[in-house]
Structure formats: structure tokens, C-alpha cells
Design a protein around this motif. Structure first.
Motif, PDB file in Angstrom:
ATOM      1  N   LYS A 146       0.553  -1.347  -0.159  1.00  0.00           N
ATOM      2  CA  LYS A 146       0.405   0.161  -0.028  1.00  0.00           C
ATOM      3  C   LYS A 146       0.765   0.963   0.539  1.00  0.00           C
ATOM      4  N   THR A 147       2.233   1.061   0.037  1.00  0.00           N
ATOM      5  CA  THR A 147       3.019   2.319   0.713  1.00  0.00           C
ATOM      6  C   THR A 147       4.608   1.737   0.417  1.00  0.00           C
ATOM      7  N   SER A 170      -3.506   5.723  -0.468  1.00  0.00           N
ATOM      8  CA  SER A 170      -3.754   4.150  -0.494  1.00  0.00           C
ATOM      9  C   SER A 170      -4.045   3.833   0.690  1.00  0.00           C
ATOM     10  N   LEU A 171      -3.424   4.579   2.017  1.00  0.00           N
ATOM     11  CA  LEU A 171      -4.266   4.371   2.901  1.00  0.00           C
ATOM     12  C   LEU A 171      -5.489   4.608   3.878  1.00  0.00           C
ATOM     13  N   SER A 172      -5.760   3.246   3.820  1.00  0.00           N
ATOM     14  CA  SER A 172      -7.450   3.471   4.386  1.00  0.00           C
ATOM     15  C   SER A 172      -7.102   4.291   5.945  1.00  0.00           C
ATOM     16  N   ASP A 214      -5.545   1.772   8.279  1.00  0.00           N
ATOM     17  CA  ASP A 214      -4.327   1.793   7.752  1.00  0.00           C
ATOM     18  C   ASP A 214      -3.345   2.938   8.682  1.00  0.00           C
TER      19      ASP A 214
END
Length: 132
Positions: A59-60, A114-116, A119
């Protein structure tokens, strides 16, 4: 309609939050410079956050890429280990939402894109558990 008295509740689910309380309320009230806090985080968040911080989990990028191997800072990024969880959550949301307006914010925006919300809480939970 029945009214629920929340004062009588013994527990409340933490859900996707970090709750920080002083270890010694008196010390904090006196503004002691080294007052300590206890962070309550969701179950499993420290382990999930560790994976995100160390590998990016797809995601990162790993945080050490810019913040140093021990997350104590580098020429590119500041120290991130050991900060208050709530502080880290606010900073990451600021980068993601574009409310941070520094030159480093431009570098962080794609890193957090892209982090929720979960997250972000997980990363903050892990980083607050790391000592320098």
C-alpha cells in the motif's frame, strides 16, 4: 423509548480509535515536561502497523526509506518513532487530505494516498509503541 445511561457502562468498544490518557493526571496538570501517557489501541493494530511500517504491505513504501532504519529521523524525514499515536494520526490524515502545506508534505502525499483510516490508526499504534 428507553434512555441508555452510558455512565453505567463498564466497557465501550475502542473500534478504530486511539485513546490516550495520562499515567499520572497530577503530573500532566502541573505541565510536567516528561509526563507519560498510556495509549489504548485496537486489538491487533500494533502488529498490522508494524507490517505497514516495515514493508509497506503493498500500500505504501517502508517508512525507513525516508525516516531512517530505526525511525529516529534522517536528512530526508523527521523522527517518527515514539510520538503520540493521536499526533501521528493527525499528521498522516493531514498529508492525505492535503491540509499540510510544507515542502515535505508534497513528498508524503503519494506515500499515504492508498492508506485507509484503519491503516493510519495501525501505523500510529505501532509507531507509538516504538522507543528510541
Amino acid at each position: 423509548m428507553r434512555q441508555i445511561d452510558l455512565v453505567d457502562k463498564a466497557e465501550e468498544p475502542i473500534k478504530n480509535r486511539i485513546i490516550e490518557v495520562p499515567q499520572d493526571k497530577g503530573e500532566i496538570h502541573k505541565r510536567a515536561p516528561y509526563g507519560k501517557f498510556i495509549s489504548y489501541v485496537p486489538i491487533g493494530s500494533i502488529k498490522r502497523g508494524e507490517a505497514l511500517v516495515k514493508t509497506g504491505n503493498g500500500k505504501t513504501i517502508p517508512c525507513a526509506s525516508c525516516h531512517g532504519a530505526d525511525l529516529s529521523g534522517s536528512t530526508i524525514g523527521p523522527a517518527i518513532a515514539g510520538n503520540f499515536g493521536i499526533y501521528t494520526v493527525r499528521q498522516l490524515h493531514g498529508f492525505k487530505g492535503g491540509t499540510r502545506a510544507s515542502s515535505q508534505s508534497v513528498m508524503m502525499a503519494p506515500v499515504v494516498a492508498s492508506l485507509s483510516d484503519e491503516d493510519i490508526v495501525d501505523i500510529a499504534a505501532y509507531l507509538s509503541s516504538v522507543s528510541l
